[in-house]
Structure formats: C-alpha cells, structure tokens
Design a protein around this motif. Structure first.
Motif, PDB file in Angstrom:
ATOM      1  N   GLN A  57      -4.822   0.245  -6.716  1.00  0.00           N
ATOM      2  CA  GLN A  57      -3.892   1.239  -6.186  1.00  0.00           C
ATOM      3  C   GLN A  57      -3.018   1.889  -7.249  1.00  0.00           C
ATOM      4  OE1 GLN A  57      -4.793  -1.517  -4.764  1.00  0.00           O
ATOM      5  NE2 GLN A  57      -5.300  -1.071  -2.623  1.00  0.00           N
ATOM      6  N   LEU A  89       0.817  -1.205   0.000  1.00  0.00           N
ATOM      7  CA  LEU A  89       0.000   0.000   0.000  1.00  0.00           C
ATOM      8  C   LEU A  89       0.857   1.264   0.000  1.00  0.00           C
ATOM      9  CD1 LEU A  89      -2.973   1.049   0.251  1.00  0.00           C
ATOM     10  CD2 LEU A  89      -2.575   1.122   2.722  1.00  0.00           C
ATOM     11  N   MET A 119       1.924   3.462  -3.122  1.00  0.00           N
ATOM     12  CA  MET A 119       1.105   4.533  -3.690  1.00  0.00           C
ATOM     13  C   MET A 119       1.709   5.893  -3.356  1.00  0.00           C
ATOM     14  SD  MET A 119      -2.736   3.180  -2.820  1.00  0.00           S
ATOM     15  CE  MET A 119      -3.535   4.560  -3.641  1.00  0.00           C
TER      16      MET A 119
END
Length: 610
Positions: free
Chosen positions: A207, A176, A179
C-alpha cells in the motif's frame, strides 16, 4: 515537561544506531561472498564494494547520509501507535509495537522532519523496514500526511525514502485508509507547485508503494530494490508459476517506464541537491538591454532534394549532441509510468546558460545506436513520457525546449494497439496551453505528426538545412506517382525547406549552419542553436503568462486561415501563370509572321497584355 517520546527513549534505554551491525561483525557479503568489512564504502554507506549490493540501513542512517550536517529537526516524534482493533494473535499488537520500539529505538516506522539538503530547506520522510516491516498504520499515515501539510504550509519540497512491506494488518481497514489520507495530502502539496522526490529502497511493496510513493514528481530507486504492489510470493501464487529472472526489481521497473532513475546510495547525496535546485529554481534570464536580433544573410539555397539529404545526414548532430553541448547538469528522466521507456524520446532537466529548463528531444542516434532508438520514430509511450516532462515544466514554470528530429511517429501495429492516436492528440493539446514558455527547434527531419506533437510552441526555430513536411518525399512520390524513386522530382512541390516554411509563416526563425551542414562543425552548430534559443527565450519570458498562452493559440489558429498571407500567395501564383501565358503568346507571335497585330489583340481581349 518531557514529551512522550523522551520518556519512551529513557525507558527503552538505547537507540537503534547502537545496535546496527558493525562491519567487523560481518565476514562475507551475502551476495558475492567477498569480505567488504575493510571497505570505507561499506562502512559509510553499507554498500558492498565488489558487487554493489545495497544492505538495509535504518531511517536515521538514511537521513544522516542525505541531509546537511546538524540541520535535521525531527517532527511529530511523540505520536505512537495504540491498538484500535484490540488485535489478537500469538502476541498482542501492543507487545509487537513495544518490541519494535526496543529493537529500533524509534517510536514508529517512519521518521519525519525538516532539514537542509544541499543548502536548501526541505521536509524529509524516511520509513524504516526494521520497524514492523515499515508497514503503514494509522500513525505512519498521520505522520506522512502531517509532513506534507507542513511542507505545503511552509512552501518546502519533500524528499521521501521509502522501504515498506505494505499495510499494517493489525489495524485492519483503518490501515488501508492511510493510502487515501497520504495521497490526498500529496495532491495538495502538488497543487501548491512544490517538488516531491521519492526514493524507493529495498523492499518497497504494497500500500505504501501504491499510494504517496508513486505520485512523486520524480521517482528514484536503489539498485536491485524489490519493488511492486504484491510481494513475490503472492504474485507466484496468483499466476501459478515462478516469476522471470529480475522481475519486480528496480531495473525491471526502469525498463517498463515506472521509475525515472536508478541511483546508487553513494551518489544519491549528490543528485538530490541538483534535482531540488532545478525544480525549485527562482532564477530567470532577463535582457540587460534591448538590442538587435541575431540575423544572418541567407546563402544561395541548395536544391530541395540536397537539403533533404543534409537533414538526413548520418553524422548530423542529434538531440543528445545538442543537449550535451548547451545544457549543463542535465538529468535524464525515464518512463511514462504506464508501459515503457521509449529511447526515441529523451527527457530531462538542466541549465541553459544558468536558467533551469526542461528539455525534450527526439533522438535518432548514430550508427548502431540508430537501430536501438528506432531512428527517432517514437511509440505512444515516448509521447506519454514527453507529456510527463511537459507537466513538470508547467508545474514548476520552467521553460520548455524541444528538439525535433524524426521521420514521424512509429506506424506499426504495436503503436496502434498502445494508442498512438491518443498519445499524439493529447500531447498537442497539452502543449497548446502549457503554462510556461515553449520553444521548439527543428534540428533535422521534421516529419509529419510525430514532429508537430513536440512543435506546438511560442517560437518555432529551424536549422538552415533542416526540413518540415507532412510526408516524406518518398511517401509523396509513392502516393502521387506510385513510384518512390520519383522522390527528388516531387520534393520542390512539398515546400519543406527552412526557407519555404518561413515564407509560409510556419517558422519564426531560421538558424544558420556551418558551411557544408551542421555535421561539418557540430560545435559551431550548437553555438548557433544556443544563441538563437536564448534570444527567443529572453523575449517571450517578458510576456505575461496568460497573454503568452493566448498568443500561442492565436499563432496556430491563424495557420491555414484565408488571410493576407494567402491572398499574397495566390497573387504570386496568378502572376506566375500570367507570365507563362505572356511568354507563350510572344512565342506564338514569333512563329506567325504578319500575325503580330492579331496576337496583340488577342492579348488585350484576354486581359493578358504585357
């Protein structure tokens, strides 16, 4: 010593290109059930010649189709994923990576490198959906960030071809975080005033879609590509009902203003060099020598009401008519990236006599098209789209030319709900200090705040039979007399003609029209517009940018100020009233014989003697 990638390639023993499905292995198109295998288009681009369906291709194939031959040099190939979380499932994460490497011949789901596109250097990023769904783990994020950093350091544009299913769950929250990493690297590239073009292929979700891919200067997409933050299955589970036909597609995103263009794979290789050349333009027009300015002798003026009719003539050339005649290689951009794509506003890039410029035009359309374009009345999304084009012009220091032709902004409830007031105010604020030369041309009806929003410029030009007014004559008559039918009567008082606006100091230059109006000879009208725009552009481009912005501010700061201009206007009005009174006194003397001396004395007492 051989690097890790070379050792891995030797161990794997083959590259993906050797296992890509050949045309002969495919008998029928998956979409239209025709046989595409004999088509050169299918063999070269993997696009069905019958229905245009775009099949998935590898990252290396995408690069081969876009870059100049023998110019691609891969970077950071030795970076490969580990197993930071010791993720466990039916198969270990290490096993999945190894299988993807054997199947694709790649070390990771992204290929990055330097290349030439259309003869110009660039950095290219290509994701491969065949490698764990093109998901973005730590290595993919690292390679993308390194590519942007390299481009920033070497002052190169970036082209990214994106096809991804989102984050890599096997790397958890570390995935994550990529990003933020990639978006931050993109922001630094942006601040260096360098171009970034993203191409969204099928599918682009999750994402990757909502990070670096969505902050590009220009976003293109392949036809029919599945695009969106959440996969279709997730959206349907969340809403509890199936999605409408065509939702989550490139076409749906274009309709809602989220992307600029849909481009077929067969044409992408031709469009990218044009866009990169426009955004990287290093050429500016200069004056070979100072000469006299273009001028013209004003003809006997039409009545103000006749001028209004000419400005509104249904065959009068529109913004697209002028753009088509004076801007070459025009590439239209779409959408505000927030809500929609307003057809009443046209935005794009092209060449004006060889110099790259950004163009914004209010488009009324002709005949049936006028209804589709709302007769040039823009919604908030239209002005936000214009702001996108303005920011592009400012970022790349490209001159901005705006064509103004509107009765005003759309006044309906939808506009209010979508923020028309903010859209107008923020557009004017953006233009007030936009760091590039700005020229506005009023080509038809310059109506109210809708016109002014695109008219905060270094030079404001107006065609001879165009008008500029805070309200339409019909609106003014309705307010003053509660009778719109008195529009002709009230028109002279509005001072809306080109001559009036020039006298008031609002307009810098009046452009002559063919006899009978611009619609009588659109080619000649366009020629005149081009001559006068170039004249003003050449002049203001010689002014240092900081000084130009200050002069633009001062220009509007002085409008409406109690200055010598207004003192002169007041003197004219006083003189006019004195003349009327003198004529009245003379008439009075004529009617009263023998009273001439008394009338003369009256003149002297009132200070009104002729």
């Amino acid at each position: 010593m051989r690097n890790l990638a070379d050792l891995l390639s030797s161990f794997i023993g083959f590259k993906r290109e050797e296992v890509v499905e050949t045309p002969s292995e495919m008998e029928r198109c998956l979409y239209c059930d025709t046989d595409p295998s004999t088509s050169e288009q299918y063999r070269h681009y993997r696009v069905c010649p019958s229905c245009g369906f775009h099949y998935s291709i590898s990252a290396r194939e995408r690069i081969r189709l876009l870059v100049d031959e023998d110019t691609f040099k891969e970077t950071d190939r030795s970076l490969i994923s580990l197993d930071p979380l010791s993720f466990s499932g039916k198969a270990t994460y290490r096993e999945k990576i190894f299988q993807a490497q054997r199947r694709t011949g790649l070390t990771e789901a992204v290929v990055t490198g330097t290349c030439n596109i259309g003869g110009g250097p660039a950095v290219i990023i290509a994701l491969d959906f065949g490698f764990l769904g093109g998901s973005m783990g730590c290595v993919v994020g690292e390679k993308v960030a390194l590519a942007f950093e390299r481009a920033t350091k070497k002052k190169l544009p970036v082209v990214a071809i994106v096809t991804s299913g989102g984050a890599r769950i096997q790397e958890g929250v570390l995935s994550l975080m990529q990003m933020a990493k990639t978006t931050g690297a993109t922001k630094r590239h942006h601040e260096a005033h360098l171009p970034f073009i993203a191409v969204l292929a099928n599918p682009t979700t999750g994402q990757v879609y909502s990070s670096f891919a969505n902050v590009a200067d220009i976003i293109l997409a392949e036809p029919g590509a599945l695009i969106g933050l959440a996969p279709l299955r997730v959206v349907e589970q969340t809403t509890g009902k199936p999605l409408p036909q065509g939702a989550h597609t490139a076409e749906d995103h274009l309709k809602h203003g989220m992307i600029d263009l849909i481009v077929e794979r067969t044409k992408l290789g031709d469009l990218l060099p044009v866009l990169l050349d426009l955004l990287s333009s290093r050429y500016k027009l200069t004056l070979a020598k100072r000469g006299g300015r273009y001028t013209f002798r004003e003809r006997s003026a039409e009545s103000p009401w006749q001028t209004v009719q000419l400005a509104r003539h249904e065959m009068r050339p529109t913004s697209m008519d002028y753009i088509g005649r004076i801007i070459s290689n025009f590439v239209e951009l779409h959408g505000d990236r927030m809500y929609g794509d307003d057809p009443a506003i046209i935005c794009g890039l092209g060449y004006l006599s060889g110099e790259a410029v950004v163009v914004i035009g209010q488009e009324r359309g002709h005949e049936k098209e006028a209804h589709l374009r709302n007769d040039g009345r823009a919604y908030p999304e239209g002005f936000r789209k214009a702001q996108r084009a303005m920011k592009l012009a400012g970022k790349f220091r490209l001159p901005l030319v705006t064509f103004i032709d509107t009765p005003g902004a759309y006044p309906g409830l939808e506009s209010e709900e979508r923020g028309i007031g903010n859209a107008l105010a923020s557009t004017m604020a953006l233009l007030s200090d936009l760091p590039t030369p700005v020229i506005s041309v009023i080509i038809g009806e310059g109506g109210s705040e809708g016109a002014l929003a695109l008219g905060v410029a270094d030079r404001i030009l107006i065609l001879e039979n165009a008008i500029y007014s805070p309200i339409s004559p019909e609106g003014a008559a309705a307010l003053l007399y509660r009778d719109a039918a008195k529009a002709e009567e009230v028109t002279p008082s509005l001072k809306l003609t080109a001559h009036d606006c020039k006298q008031l100091g609002i307009i810098d230059v009046v452009i002559p029209e063919p006899r009978g109006g611009a619609h009588a000879d659109p080619e000649e009208a366009a020629h005149q517009v081009q001559r006068f725009v170039l004249q003003e552009l050449l002049e203001i481009q010689s002014i240092p940018l900081k000084k130009l912005i200050n002069k633009r501010y001062e220009k509007f700061r002085r409008m409406g100020e109690y200055s010598s201009h207004f003192r002169a206007a007041i003197s004219r009005e006083v003189g006019h009233l004195q003349g009327q009174l003198v004529r009245g006194v003379k008439e009075l003397r004529g009617r009263l014989p023998g009273k001439g001396r008394e009338a003369s004395e009256l003149n002297n007492e009132e200070g009104l003697s002729s």
